[in-house]
Write an enzyme that holds these catalytic residues in place. Structure first.
Site, PDB file in Angstrom:
ATOM      1  N   ASP A   1       0.940  -1.180   0.197  1.00 34.69           N
ATOM      2  CA  ASP A   1      -0.332   0.169  -0.186  1.00 34.69           C
ATOM      3  C   ASP A   1       0.651   1.113  -0.250  1.00 34.69           C
ATOM      4  O   ASP A   1       1.299   1.632   1.042  1.00 34.69           O
ATOM      5  CB  ASP A   1      -1.041  -0.374   0.916  1.00 34.69           C
ATOM      6  CG  ASP A   1      -1.668  -1.005   0.987  1.00 34.69           C
ATOM      7  OD1 ASP A   1      -2.911  -0.912   2.355  1.00 34.69           O
ATOM      8  OD2 ASP A   1      -1.550  -2.708   0.888  1.00 34.69           O
TER       9      ASP A   1
ATOM     10  N   SER B   1     -18.209  18.605  -8.326  1.00 29.32           N
ATOM     11  CA  SER B   1     -17.962  19.967  -8.478  1.00 29.32           C
ATOM     12  C   SER B   1     -18.038  20.820  -7.029  1.00 29.32           C
ATOM     13  O   SER B   1     -17.752  21.771  -6.246  1.00 29.32           O
ATOM     14  CB  SER B   1     -19.194  21.590  -8.681  1.00 29.32           C
ATOM     15  OG  SER B   1     -20.608  20.943  -8.495  1.00 29.32           O
TER      16      SER B   1
ATOM     17  N   HIS C   1      -3.832  -8.445  -3.114  1.00 30.00           N
ATOM     18  CA  HIS C   1      -3.936  -6.945  -2.120  1.00 30.00           C
ATOM     19  C   HIS C   1      -4.067  -7.873  -0.763  1.00 30.00           C
ATOM     20  O   HIS C   1      -3.550  -7.603  -0.159  1.00 30.00           O
ATOM     21  CB  HIS C   1      -5.342  -6.084  -3.249  1.00 30.00           C
ATOM     22  CG  HIS C   1      -4.580  -4.729  -1.662  1.00 30.00           C
ATOM     23  ND1 HIS C   1      -3.569  -4.074  -1.706  1.00 30.00           N
ATOM     24  CD2 HIS C   1      -5.446  -4.963  -0.909  1.00 30.00           C
ATOM     25  CE1 HIS C   1      -3.995  -3.202  -0.653  1.00 30.00           C
ATOM     26  NE2 HIS C   1      -5.289  -3.449  -0.298  1.00 30.00           N
TER      27      HIS C   1
ATOM     28  N   ARG D   1     -13.807  -5.840   9.390  1.00 29.25           N
ATOM     29  CA  ARG D   1     -13.222  -5.023   7.996  1.00 29.25           C
ATOM     30  C   ARG D   1     -14.634  -4.908   6.581  1.00 29.25           C
ATOM     31  O   ARG D   1     -15.267  -3.449   6.311  1.00 29.25           O
ATOM     32  CB  ARG D   1     -13.023  -5.520   6.355  1.00 29.25           C
ATOM     33  CG  ARG D   1     -11.715  -5.838   6.932  1.00 29.25           C
ATOM     34  CD  ARG D   1     -10.784  -4.775   6.663  1.00 29.25           C
ATOM     35  NE  ARG D   1      -9.218  -5.235   6.556  1.00 29.25           N
ATOM     36  CZ  ARG D   1      -8.373  -4.486   6.348  1.00 29.25           C
ATOM     37  NH1 ARG D   1      -8.691  -3.313   5.959  1.00 29.25           N
ATOM     38  NH2 ARG D   1      -7.335  -4.643   6.358  1.00 29.25           N
TER      39      ARG D   1
ATOM     40  N   ASP E   1      -3.482  -0.253  -4.016  1.00 29.69           N
ATOM     41  CA  ASP E   1      -3.540   1.322  -2.981  1.00 29.69           C
ATOM     42  C   ASP E   1      -2.632   1.698  -2.703  1.00 29.69           C
ATOM     43  O   ASP E   1      -2.107   2.291  -2.010  1.00 29.69           O
ATOM     44  CB  ASP E   1      -4.091   0.543  -1.013  1.00 29.69           C
ATOM     45  CG  ASP E   1      -5.641   0.168  -0.609  1.00 29.69           C
ATOM     46  OD1 ASP E   1      -5.244  -0.472   0.549  1.00 29.69           O
ATOM     47  OD2 ASP E   1      -6.548  -0.785  -1.230  1.00 29.69           O
TER      48      ASP E   1
ATOM     49  N   HIS F   1      -2.656  -4.725   1.851  1.00 26.12           N
ATOM     50  CA  HIS F   1      -3.864  -4.508   2.871  1.00 26.12           C
ATOM     51  C   HIS F   1      -3.901  -4.259   4.195  1.00 26.12           C
ATOM     52  O   HIS F   1      -4.580  -3.208   4.956  1.00 26.12           O
ATOM     53  CB  HIS F   1      -4.543  -5.722   2.891  1.00 26.12           C
ATOM     54  CG  HIS F   1      -6.354  -5.578   3.295  1.00 26.12           C
ATOM     55  ND1 HIS F   1      -7.053  -3.998   2.621  1.00 26.12           N
ATOM     56  CD2 HIS F   1      -7.138  -5.982   3.886  1.00 26.12           C
ATOM     57  CE1 HIS F   1      -8.025  -4.155   2.733  1.00 26.12           C
ATOM     58  NE2 HIS F   1      -8.523  -5.780   3.417  1.00 26.12           N
TER      59      HIS F   1
ATOM     60  N   GLU G   1     -31.051  18.571  -2.397  1.00 25.97           N
ATOM     61  CA  GLU G   1     -30.109  16.916  -2.545  1.00 25.97           C
ATOM     62  C   GLU G   1     -29.399  17.158  -0.608  1.00 25.97           C
ATOM     63  O   GLU G   1     -29.471  16.310  -0.492  1.00 25.97           O
ATOM     64  CB  GLU G   1     -29.211  17.306  -3.648  1.00 25.97           C
ATOM     65  CG  GLU G   1     -29.827  17.026  -4.784  1.00 25.97           C
ATOM     66  CD  GLU G   1     -28.973  17.680  -6.122  1.00 25.97           C
ATOM     67  OE1 GLU G   1     -27.817  18.981  -6.023  1.00 25.97           O
ATOM     68  OE2 GLU G   1     -28.634  16.968  -7.337  1.00 25.97           O
TER      69      GLU G   1
ATOM     70  N   HIS H   1      -8.722  -0.042  -2.105  1.00 28.00           N
ATOM     71  CA  HIS H   1      -8.890   1.557  -3.065  1.00 28.00           C
ATOM     72  C   HIS H   1      -9.099   2.022  -3.711  1.00 28.00           C
ATOM     73  O   HIS H   1      -8.603   3.040  -4.172  1.00 28.00           O
ATOM     74  CB  HIS H   1      -7.835   2.351  -1.728  1.00 28.00           C
ATOM     75  CG  HIS H   1      -8.474   2.140  -0.389  1.00 28.00           C
ATOM     76  ND1 HIS H   1      -8.899   3.275  -0.064  1.00 28.00           N
ATOM     77  CD2 HIS H   1      -8.516   1.601   0.757  1.00 28.00           C
ATOM     78  CE1 HIS H   1      -9.387   3.393   1.247  1.00 28.00           C
ATOM     79  NE2 HIS H   1      -8.634   2.049   2.103  1.00 28.00           N
TER      80      HIS H   1
ATOM     81  N   GLU I   1     -17.527  22.719   2.667  1.00 27.69           N
ATOM     82  CA  GLU I   1     -17.377  23.666   3.266  1.00 27.69           C
ATOM     83  C   GLU I   1     -18.137  23.545   4.611  1.00 27.69           C
ATOM     84  O   GLU I   1     -17.837  23.500   6.008  1.00 27.69           O
ATOM     85  CB  GLU I   1     -17.746  25.066   3.099  1.00 27.69           C
ATOM     86  CG  GLU I   1     -17.218  26.028   3.727  1.00 27.69           C
ATOM     87  CD  GLU I   1     -17.466  27.917   3.300  1.00 27.69           C
ATOM     88  OE1 GLU I   1     -17.498  27.626   2.325  1.00 27.69           O
ATOM     89  OE2 GLU I   1     -18.164  27.895   4.700  1.00 27.69           O
TER      90      GLU I   1
END
Lengths: 160, 664
Positions: B186, B576, B299, B366, B215, B393, B583, B248, B623
């Protein structure tokens, strides 16, 4: 109230440390005998390597396993004899090297003492001792061993 | 007469005294080290438990998506885009796999339309085939904190995709030419570690093949740069660079663990296209590599059902995320058996962990893959005539670890993963006819003036950081915890027993940790060992810059912020960073339905309104998430900052650019 064992330890403390090691070891309720020494040390006990062996500890993994019930009596019997030593007793180690009796030995002598006698440490371990206790020789290469022992006795207790 | 017996006796006595004293010092030291080691492991457990608790939420999230999809669909009023947003694998059908295969990536070429490179762009202008000189320029520009232009990034990704499509699910590497191969674990966006590896071990080439075991991205700050460097090496040496997919390299994981956010920040208006390309390319990464028919590298690990023949036949491209059923499947209960079998094969390879106990169990820690025991490994290796399984991993303090009697080797290449000083990174060189494995360890340094810290100091620093992380988690559940504590405090004294305190923490937080041992680091205790439970929260509380909604709601949102963030990013289909107020409200409502929290609709609307600063109907959710603060009674900010990988700035970082000079 949990069963008191002595020295401020109760049975739950022992179980906690046991579980901690078991947590890292597969959580099967058993801990390898090679970990017995470290288990005892994390409980605040000070067994020598010889004593750990006598109590059933081994050097290599895979030889023997201990359950909590098997480990507890070891703790109980060691609590009776545990003793870290006094300031004077620690000083004894250095006295024979301290030819002038002024309270100093050389760093080399300290290293020699710890790596070639008793239950020997490695060079890396003695380096680590110096670094972690913030002990360094003066310009002549000498160490004031009383200061070193004071730091040792003050201890780096992990539960505090 | 000679030496009198009494003198001899005295000498012998002194020698014994001295010996005993020396042993006392050695014994003291061994106790000191044992305690330090226990603290280090305890700290490690904290970091790892917190990390996996988050990931466990993640795979509960896959059930979560299914449930949400169900409720959205059954609701009848939900907009179709919202429904589509939640089925990541299904979105693949928008860019039809069949037509992509036939047209050789032509549809994706359309992504480049209208993408011109502005004159103000100061980075490298790539042309293909890529040369060493261009890699040199890429690395130099990364050191100047420039981003490779979206156009070149996409071109690179298209080229990577073209080559990956020609490679099978399982790749076969041979050391007949090079006599050796290097395996890395990783990396997680730690660019300095990648540079360290190349500095110590050389760049990939015909004589220096590499296997990168997944990863590459998420969590670290330079995932983009890491993956671009790796992909560049890959297109220059497609037969000597083996890229295995990790858990990942997965769109859903990237939404949650930082890669998508990083891409959004670095590529801005072009980010949607770049994110889409990465999502696609990741699904084309092979799943495992076999070296000389003797060593298998993947992995996560294996399970009792892992079958290489089955794996070889899977259409791996159907899994944009391994967390969701592949391709066109709407719902697990309608999946056909073959699809289920294949999905499990992929999950097991990418998510499993080895355990010391025999047998095979589902990996509940996990939330995906399996726990496999030594017996499973033995029979798998025997069946396939392998001698070793190399996997990654899991972060290891030494950067590597042998388990299952030397049959499994874990290698992890991101040093300082949890915190500066937390662990070493490592890579493995497999060399010679006997395929001997030699491990090389390293740790990225923090700054040019990095002085050698003592072991104790390092443990203190890392421990402090772990405790801080733990306290944040505790704070996020303050109300629940307080009510549990109060239940145990029958005489209203403000103190409860250690066992009660530990029990409450474990029940509410749902993480297993040595609470008794950690007790004194988290709360104040009475003389008799009882815990003054209110001190658990240390007079800190969670606040939000825009909250007027009361501490309970703020705390709840804070506790679920990772889930919230994932939902926001899913909804934000143009990447964006903005979603509409509606939403935002939908996202919160969805969360409430799935998790046990009480916020009423009116409060949600108030929150949404207060966040819409410009009153233009859209909310900057980045934000929103960053506005959470942990403050004390005096208003002082105790929020833990994300630790940054400062080592990139350091002049001490081995200059890969100069390494490249030597090779030219």
């Amino acid at each position: 109230m949990a069963e008191q064992l002595g020295s401020g330890l109760d049975i739950e403390d022992v179980r906690e440390v046991f579980d901690l090691f078991d947590f890292w070891d597969g959580r099967d309720g058993l801990i390898g005998a090679e970990k017995v020494g470290d288990l005892l040390r994390c409980l605040g006990l000070n067994p020598t390597l010889a004593l750990v062996k006598k109590m059933g500890g081994t050097d290599k993994p895979g030889e023997k396993q201990f359950s909590f019930e098997e480990f507890l009596p070891i703790v109980k019997s060691l609590l009776k004899v545990d003793d870290i030593g006094t300031f004077a007793e620690f000083c004894e180690a250095f006295k024979s090297f301290d030819r002038e009796g002024m309270g100093y030995i050389t760093a080399g002598e300290m290293n020699y003492m710890l790596t070639s006698m008793g239950e020997r440490l490695t060079d890396q371990e003695t380096d680590a001792i110096m670094q972690d206790t913030d002990t360094s020789p003066d310009l002549d290469g000498n160490l004031k061993y009383e200061d070193f022992i004071k730091k040792v006795m003050k201890g780096h207790e992990w539960k505090k | 007469m000679g030496c009198s017996p009494s003198k001899k006796v005295v000498r012998a006595k002194n020698a014994t005294k001295r010996l005993r004293a020396v042993v006392r010092i050695q014994t003291w030291y061994r106790r000191y080290r044992a305690n330090l080691e226990a603290r280090r492991r305890c700290t490690w457990s904290i970091f790892q438990s917190l990390e996996y608790a988050g990931e466990q939420d993640q795979l509960k999230l896959h059930n979560f998506f299914n449930n949400m999809l169900d409720s959205l669909v059954s609701d009848g009023n939900s907009p179709a885009p919202l429904i589509r947003a939640f089925n990541v694998n299904k979105r693949a059908s928008i860019y039809d796999t069949q037509s992509m295969r036939d047209s050789g990536g032509e549809m994706l070429q359309n992504l480049l339309e209208g993408m011109e490179v502005e004159p103000s762009y100061k980075g490298p202008h790539l042309t293909f085939p890529l040369t060493m000189n261009q890699l040199h320029k890429i690395v130099q520009s990364f050191r100047r904190k420039l981003t490779l232009h979206a156009k070149y990034t996409i071109q690179l990704l298209l080229e990577v995709r073209r080559i990956l499509k020609t490679q099978g699910n399982i790749r076969y590497a041979s050391t007949s030419l090079s006599k050796q191969v290097t395996v890395c674990g990783d990396i997680h966006g730690k660019l300095s570690d990648l540079y360290t590896i190349f500095h110590k071990n050389g760049l990939p080439s015909v004589n220096n093949p590499y296997i990168f075991n997944g990863d590459f991205v998420d969590r670290g700050q330079f995932s983009t740069e890491v993956v671009i460097v790796l992909f560049s090496c890959f297109v220059m040496n497609p037969n000597e660079v083996y890229l295995n997919r990790g858990n990942h390299e997965d769109h859903v994981m990237n939404l949650r663990y930082g890669f998508v956010k990083e891409l959004q920040m670095k590529y801005k208006q072009h980010s949607r296209k770049v994110i889409h390309m990465f999502k696609d390319v990741f699904s084309w990464l092979p799943l495992a590599t076999v070296v000389d028919d003797q060593i298998i590298v993947c992995h996560g690990g294996i399970s009792d059902t892992t079958n290489l023949k089955t794996l070889a036949k899977i259409d791996r491209h159907r899994y944009m995320s391994t967390l969701q059923p592949p391709g066109e499947c709407e719902d697990i209960s309608t999946m056909d058996t073959q699809d289920l079998i294949e999905w499990k094969q992929v999950l097991d390879l990418l998510w499993s962990d080895p355990k010391p106990i025999d047998g095979c169990q589902p990996n509940t820690f996990r939330g995906g893959g399996s726990y496999f025991g030594p017996d499973i490994t033995t029979s798998f290796l025997q069946q396939n005539k392998f001698k070793l399984l190399i996997r990654s991993h899991e972060c290891k303090p030494e950067g590597f670890e042998y388990t299952h009697n030397g049959q499994v080797l874990t290698v992890f290449s991101a040093s300082n993963y949890y915190e500066m000083g937390s662990n070493l990174g490592a890579f493995v060189r497999i060399q010679g006819a006997e395929l001997e494995c030699r491990v090389v360890q390293y740790m990225s340094t923090h700054s040019p003036t990095h002085r050698k810290v003592s072991f104790t100091q390092r443990i203190n620093t890392v421990e402090k950081s772990a405790i801080q992380d733990l306290k944040e988690k505790i704070l996020a559940s303050k109300h629940k915890l307080l009510s549990e504590f109060k239940k145990c405090d029958l005489d209203n004294s403000g103190s409860i027993s250690s066992s009660d305190w530990c029990c409450a923490l474990e029940t509410v937080l749902e993480i297993e940790l040595p609470w008794r041992t950690l007790k004194s680091k988290i709360a104040k205790c009475d003389n008799n060992g009882d815990v003054q439970y209110e001190t658990t929260f240390d007079e800190l509380e969670v606040r939000h810059r825009y909250s007027g909604n009361g501490p309970s709601i703020t705390e709840t949102l804070y506790r679920h912020r990772e889930n919230l963030e994932t939902i926001f990013r899913l909804i934000d289909t143009d990447h964006s960073g903005f979603i509409s107020m509606q939403e935002f409200e939908d996202a919160l409502m969805l969360l409430i339905k799935q998790v046990d929290i009480r916020i009423n609709e009116r409060d949600i609307r108030d929150i949404a309104y207060s966040l819409d600063i410009n009153k233009d109907g859209s909310i900057d959710f980045n934000e929103f998430l960053e506005a959470f603060r942990i403050v004390d009674n005096f208003g002082k900010d105790h929020t833990k900052r994300v630790s940054r990988d400062h080592s990139i700035d350091s002049a001490h970082v081995p200059s890969i650019a100069s390494e490249l000079d030597e090779k030219e």
